[in-house]
Design a protein around this motif. Structure first.
Motif, PDB file in Angstrom:
ATOM      1  N   UNK A  25       5.380   0.415   9.892  1.00 47.11           N
ATOM      2  CA  UNK A  25       4.220  -0.476   9.833  1.00 47.11           C
ATOM      3  C   UNK A  25       4.123  -1.219   8.498  1.00 47.11           C
ATOM      4  N   UNK A  26       5.057  -0.948   7.574  1.00 47.61           N
ATOM      5  CA  UNK A  26       5.099  -1.693   6.322  1.00 47.61           C
ATOM      6  C   UNK A  26       4.488  -1.002   5.120  1.00 47.61           C
ATOM      7  N   UNK A  27       4.167   0.285   5.249  1.00 44.74           N
ATOM      8  CA  UNK A  27       3.604   1.025   4.120  1.00 44.74           C
ATOM      9  C   UNK A  27       4.709   1.699   3.317  1.00 44.74           C
ATOM     10  N   UNK A  28       4.467   1.874   2.038  1.00 47.47           N
ATOM     11  CA  UNK A  28       5.351   2.655   1.180  1.00 47.47           C
ATOM     12  C   UNK A  28       4.812   4.081   1.207  1.00 47.47           C
ATOM     13  N   UNK A  29       5.691   5.076   1.259  1.00 43.35           N
ATOM     14  CA  UNK A  29       5.237   6.458   1.392  1.00 43.35           C
ATOM     15  C   UNK A  29       5.837   7.364   0.322  1.00 43.35           C
ATOM     16  N   UNK A  30       5.066   8.369  -0.012  1.00 42.82           N
ATOM     17  CA  UNK A  30       5.513   9.461  -0.867  1.00 42.82           C
ATOM     18  C   UNK A  30       5.082  10.733  -0.158  1.00 42.82           C
ATOM     19  N   UNK A  31       5.819  11.814  -0.373  1.00 45.22           N
ATOM     20  CA  UNK A  31       5.515  13.064   0.310  1.00 45.22           C
ATOM     21  C   UNK A  31       5.252  14.182  -0.679  1.00 45.22           C
ATOM     22  N   UNK A  89      -0.481   8.397 -10.527  1.00 50.35           N
ATOM     23  CA  UNK A  89      -1.120   7.124 -10.168  1.00 50.35           C
ATOM     24  C   UNK A  89      -0.341   6.355  -9.131  1.00 50.35           C
ATOM     25  N   UNK A  90      -0.932   5.245  -8.700  1.00 48.68           N
ATOM     26  CA  UNK A  90      -0.268   4.358  -7.772  1.00 48.68           C
ATOM     27  C   UNK A  90      -0.442   4.698  -6.300  1.00 48.68           C
ATOM     28  N   UNK A  91      -1.184   5.744  -5.987  1.00 51.98           N
ATOM     29  CA  UNK A  91      -1.414   6.130  -4.598  1.00 51.98           C
ATOM     30  C   UNK A  91      -2.684   5.436  -4.109  1.00 51.98           C
ATOM     31  N   UNK A 139      -0.556  21.377  -1.722  1.00 44.34           N
ATOM     32  CA  UNK A 139      -1.646  20.798  -2.491  1.00 44.34           C
ATOM     33  C   UNK A 139      -1.328  20.605  -3.960  1.00 44.34           C
ATOM     34  N   UNK A 140      -0.605  21.539  -4.537  1.00 44.96           N
ATOM     35  CA  UNK A 140      -0.243  21.420  -5.956  1.00 44.96           C
ATOM     36  C   UNK A 140       0.651  20.215  -6.200  1.00 44.96           C
ATOM     37  N   UNK A 141       1.649  20.032  -5.343  1.00 45.82           N
ATOM     38  CA  UNK A 141       2.537  18.879  -5.473  1.00 45.82           C
ATOM     39  C   UNK A 141       1.772  17.576  -5.253  1.00 45.82           C
ATOM     40  N   UNK A 142       0.789  17.615  -4.371  1.00 44.80           N
ATOM     41  CA  UNK A 142      -0.041  16.423  -4.137  1.00 44.80           C
ATOM     42  C   UNK A 142      -0.800  16.040  -5.400  1.00 44.80           C
ATOM     43  N   UNK A 143      -1.367  17.016  -6.079  1.00 46.08           N
ATOM     44  CA  UNK A 143      -2.120  16.730  -7.305  1.00 46.08           C
ATOM     45  C   UNK A 143      -1.213  16.169  -8.392  1.00 46.08           C
ATOM     46  N   UNK A 144       0.018  16.651  -8.468  1.00 42.00           N
ATOM     47  CA  UNK A 144       0.988  16.115  -9.436  1.00 42.00           C
ATOM     48  C   UNK A 144       1.279  14.650  -9.104  1.00 42.00           C
ATOM     49  N   UNK A 145       1.541  14.363  -7.826  1.00 45.68           N
ATOM     50  CA  UNK A 145       1.837  12.983  -7.420  1.00 45.68           C
ATOM     51  C   UNK A 145       0.645  12.072  -7.685  1.00 45.68           C
ATOM     52  N   UNK A 162       0.844  -1.188   0.000  1.00 47.72           N
ATOM     53  CA  UNK A 162       0.000   0.000   0.000  1.00 47.72           C
ATOM     54  C   UNK A 162       0.883   1.243   0.000  1.00 47.72           C
ATOM     55  N   UNK A 163       0.561   2.179  -0.905  1.00 43.18           N
ATOM     56  CA  UNK A 163       1.344   3.409  -1.013  1.00 43.18           C
ATOM     57  C   UNK A 163       0.517   4.588  -0.501  1.00 43.18           C
ATOM     58  N   UNK A 164       1.096   5.328   0.456  1.00 41.36           N
ATOM     59  CA  UNK A 164       0.429   6.446   1.102  1.00 41.36           C
ATOM     60  C   UNK A 164       1.108   7.749   0.698  1.00 41.36           C
ATOM     61  N   UNK A 165       0.310   8.727   0.305  1.00 48.54           N
ATOM     62  CA  UNK A 165       0.817  10.067   0.007  1.00 48.54           C
ATOM     63  C   UNK A 165       0.575  10.938   1.232  1.00 48.54           C
ATOM     64  N   UNK A 166       1.649  11.480   1.791  1.00 45.39           N
ATOM     65  CA  UNK A 166       1.578  12.341   2.965  1.00 45.39           C
ATOM     66  C   UNK A 166       1.721  13.781   2.487  1.00 45.39           C
ATOM     67  N   UNK A 167       0.686  14.585   2.726  1.00 49.38           N
ATOM     68  CA  UNK A 167       0.682  15.971   2.251  1.00 49.38           C
ATOM     69  C   UNK A 167       0.639  16.902   3.455  1.00 49.38           C
ATOM     70  N   UNK A 168       1.726  17.624   3.664  1.00 50.48           N
ATOM     71  CA  UNK A 168       1.809  18.568   4.774  1.00 50.48           C
ATOM     72  C   UNK A 168       2.900  19.571   4.437  1.00 50.48           C
TER      73      UNK A 168
END
Length: 86
Positions: A24-30, A44-46, A34-40, A2-8
Motif C-alpha cells: 500500500x506504499x508504507x515504509x515499515x519497521x518491525x 524517532x521517525x515512526x 515491547x522493549x524493542x519497540x521502545x528502542x525503535x 509514512x513509517x509504521x512500526x509493527x510490534x508482534x
C-alpha cells in the motif's frame, strides 16, 4: 513516506502485516517485543505503531503506557487476536 512500526512476537504475523502495508506504499519497521519497540521509537521517525496486545514478557499495554509517560504522541493501533476454541 509514512513509517509504521509493527510490534508482534510472531514473525509470521509481522511479515504478513508488513507485506500488506508495503504494498500500500508504507515504509515499515518491525519489533518482536515491547522493549524493542521502545528502542525503535526512541530513534524517532515512526508515524504509526501497530501494537499486539498479547505478547510474552511485556504485553502491549506496557510499552503503550511507557510511550505516553515519555510524551510520545505517536498514534497506536492495538491489535488483538481472538482466542479460537474448537
Amino acid at each position: 513516506m509514512v513509517k509504521v512500526l509493527i510490534v508482534d512476537d510472531e514473525p509470521r504475523i509481522r511479515a504478513l502485516i508488513r507485506q500488506h502495508l508495503e504494498h500500500a506504499g508504507y515504509e515499515c519497521e518491525e519489533a518482536g517485543d515491547g522493549s524493542a519497540a521502545l528502542v525503535a521509537l526512541g530513534k524517532g521517525g515512526i508515524d504509526l505503531v501497530i501494537l499486539d496486545v498479547m505478547m510474552p514478557f511485556m504485553d502491549g499495554m506496557n510499552p503503550l503506557r511507557e510511550m505516553r509517560a515519555r510524551k510520545m504522541e505517536v498514534p497506536v493501533i492495538m491489535a488483538c487476536q481472538p482466542l479460537i476454541k474448537g
